[in-house]
Design a protein around this motif. Structure first.
Motif, PDB file in Angstrom:
ATOM      1  N   SER A   5     -18.977 -84.110  -3.074  1.00 13.24           N
ATOM      2  CA  SER A   5     -17.904 -82.917  -3.772  1.00 13.24           C
ATOM      3  C   SER A   5     -18.544 -82.713  -5.072  1.00 13.24           C
ATOM      4  O   SER A   5     -17.806 -81.898  -5.913  1.00 13.24           O
ATOM      5  CB  SER A   5     -16.601 -83.442  -3.711  1.00 13.24           C
ATOM      6  OG  SER A   5     -16.086 -84.659  -4.419  1.00 13.24           O
ATOM      7  N   GLY A   6     -19.812 -83.074  -5.583  1.00 14.17           N
ATOM      8  CA  GLY A   6     -20.286 -82.748  -7.017  1.00 14.17           C
ATOM      9  C   GLY A   6     -20.834 -81.617  -6.784  1.00 14.17           C
ATOM     10  O   GLY A   6     -21.265 -80.919  -7.854  1.00 14.17           O
ATOM     11  N   ARG A   7     -21.383 -81.017  -5.517  1.00 12.70           N
ATOM     12  CA  ARG A   7     -22.216 -79.801  -5.520  1.00 12.70           C
ATOM     13  C   ARG A   7     -21.791 -79.037  -4.156  1.00 12.70           C
ATOM     14  O   ARG A   7     -20.967 -79.581  -3.364  1.00 12.70           O
ATOM     15  CB  ARG A   7     -23.627 -80.409  -5.124  1.00 12.70           C
ATOM     16  CG  ARG A   7     -24.335 -80.945  -6.350  1.00 12.70           C
ATOM     17  CD  ARG A   7     -25.678 -81.029  -6.079  1.00 12.70           C
ATOM     18  NE  ARG A   7     -26.502 -82.484  -6.427  1.00 12.70           N
ATOM     19  CZ  ARG A   7     -27.594 -82.656  -5.829  1.00 12.70           C
ATOM     20  NH1 ARG A   7     -28.195 -81.918  -5.447  1.00 12.70           N
ATOM     21  NH2 ARG A   7     -28.090 -84.065  -6.144  1.00 12.70           N
ATOM     22  N   ARG A   8     -22.365 -77.930  -4.417  1.00 14.81           N
ATOM     23  CA  ARG A   8     -22.273 -76.716  -3.179  1.00 14.81           C
ATOM     24  C   ARG A   8     -20.912 -76.806  -2.461  1.00 14.81           C
ATOM     25  O   ARG A   8     -19.760 -76.599  -2.980  1.00 14.81           O
ATOM     26  CB  ARG A   8     -23.541 -76.883  -2.430  1.00 14.81           C
ATOM     27  CG  ARG A   8     -25.077 -76.704  -3.174  1.00 14.81           C
ATOM     28  CD  ARG A   8     -26.074 -76.878  -2.200  1.00 14.81           C
ATOM     29  NE  ARG A   8     -26.240 -78.136  -1.821  1.00 14.81           N
ATOM     30  CZ  ARG A   8     -26.883 -78.959  -2.202  1.00 14.81           C
ATOM     31  NH1 ARG A   8     -27.383 -78.866  -3.548  1.00 14.81           N
ATOM     32  NH2 ARG A   8     -27.499 -80.229  -1.892  1.00 14.81           N
ATOM     33  N   ASN A   9     -20.906 -77.052  -1.127  1.00 13.45           N
ATOM     34  CA  ASN A   9     -19.829 -77.091  -0.048  1.00 13.45           C
ATOM     35  C   ASN A   9     -18.823 -78.057  -0.641  1.00 13.45           C
ATOM     36  O   ASN A   9     -17.509 -77.514  -0.657  1.00 13.45           O
ATOM     37  CB  ASN A   9     -20.285 -77.206   1.167  1.00 13.45           C
ATOM     38  CG  ASN A   9     -21.203 -75.954   1.756  1.00 13.45           C
ATOM     39  OD1 ASN A   9     -21.315 -74.931   1.236  1.00 13.45           O
ATOM     40  ND2 ASN A   9     -22.160 -76.325   2.879  1.00 13.45           N
ATOM     41  N   GLY A  10     -19.222 -79.273  -0.884  1.00  9.66           N
ATOM     42  CA  GLY A  10     -18.218 -80.267  -1.312  1.00  9.66           C
ATOM     43  C   GLY A  10     -17.384 -79.842  -2.337  1.00  9.66           C
ATOM     44  O   GLY A  10     -16.148 -80.007  -2.409  1.00  9.66           O
ATOM     45  N   ARG A  11     -18.078 -79.218  -3.417  1.00 10.41           N
ATOM     46  CA  ARG A  11     -17.501 -78.601  -4.663  1.00 10.41           C
ATOM     47  C   ARG A  11     -16.426 -77.789  -4.459  1.00 10.41           C
ATOM     48  O   ARG A  11     -15.349 -77.740  -4.830  1.00 10.41           O
ATOM     49  CB  ARG A  11     -18.829 -78.304  -5.673  1.00 10.41           C
ATOM     50  CG  ARG A  11     -17.915 -77.630  -6.928  1.00 10.41           C
ATOM     51  CD  ARG A  11     -19.074 -77.220  -7.656  1.00 10.41           C
ATOM     52  NE  ARG A  11     -18.584 -77.063  -9.173  1.00 10.41           N
ATOM     53  CZ  ARG A  11     -19.266 -77.739 -10.203  1.00 10.41           C
ATOM     54  NH1 ARG A  11     -20.474 -78.390 -10.018  1.00 10.41           N
ATOM     55  NH2 ARG A  11     -18.985 -77.669 -11.241  1.00 10.41           N
ATOM     56  N   ALA A  12     -16.762 -76.622  -3.521  1.00 13.47           N
ATOM     57  CA  ALA A  12     -15.964 -75.553  -3.148  1.00 13.47           C
ATOM     58  C   ALA A  12     -14.780 -76.121  -2.287  1.00 13.47           C
ATOM     59  O   ALA A  12     -13.697 -75.672  -2.613  1.00 13.47           O
ATOM     60  CB  ALA A  12     -16.826 -74.528  -2.302  1.00 13.47           C
ATOM     61  N   ILE A  13     -14.841 -77.149  -1.303  1.00 15.05           N
ATOM     62  CA  ILE A  13     -13.888 -77.736  -0.714  1.00 15.05           C
ATOM     63  C   ILE A  13     -13.003 -78.433  -1.567  1.00 15.05           C
ATOM     64  O   ILE A  13     -11.722 -77.864  -1.359  1.00 15.05           O
ATOM     65  CB  ILE A  13     -14.478 -78.637   0.640  1.00 15.05           C
ATOM     66  CG1 ILE A  13     -15.090 -77.690   1.438  1.00 15.05           C
ATOM     67  CG2 ILE A  13     -13.492 -79.612   1.001  1.00 15.05           C
ATOM     68  CD1 ILE A  13     -16.099 -78.481   2.255  1.00 15.05           C
ATOM     69  N   ALA A  14     -13.440 -79.213  -2.350  1.00 17.95           N
ATOM     70  CA  ALA A  14     -12.343 -79.954  -3.407  1.00 17.95           C
ATOM     71  C   ALA A  14     -11.735 -78.958  -4.379  1.00 17.95           C
ATOM     72  O   ALA A  14     -10.380 -79.106  -4.515  1.00 17.95           O
ATOM     73  CB  ALA A  14     -13.409 -80.727  -4.262  1.00 17.95           C
TER      74      ALA A  14
END
Length: 71
Positions: A16-25
């Motif tokens: 969740s630090g970048r890209r898709n994971g960040r957006a999902i979080a």
């Protein structure tokens, strides 16, 4: 006033630090979930996600864990 859809729920988001994971979080937090930000590396980026969520009034913590499976 309605409670957020995920109020009282906890979401664990890997990567969740970048890209898709960040957006999902961020999306889960905006829906009311308490979010566990997981990052195996990129702790600085993951910490920034936590700060973003907290700054927006959400609930988040950072855990550095390797969630991969050993073969």
């Amino acid at each position: 006033m309605n409670q957020p859809e995920l109020s009282g729920r906890v979401a664990i988001v890997t990567g969740s630090g970048r890209r898709n994971g960040r957006a999902i979080a961020r999306t889960l937090a905006s829906a009311g979930a308490s979010v566990v930000i997981n990052a195996r590396s990129n702790a600085g980026e993951a910490d920034a996600v936590v700060k973003e969520i907290l700054g927006a009034g959400g609930d988040a913590i950072l855990e550095r864990v390797d969630a991969g499976l050993d073969a």
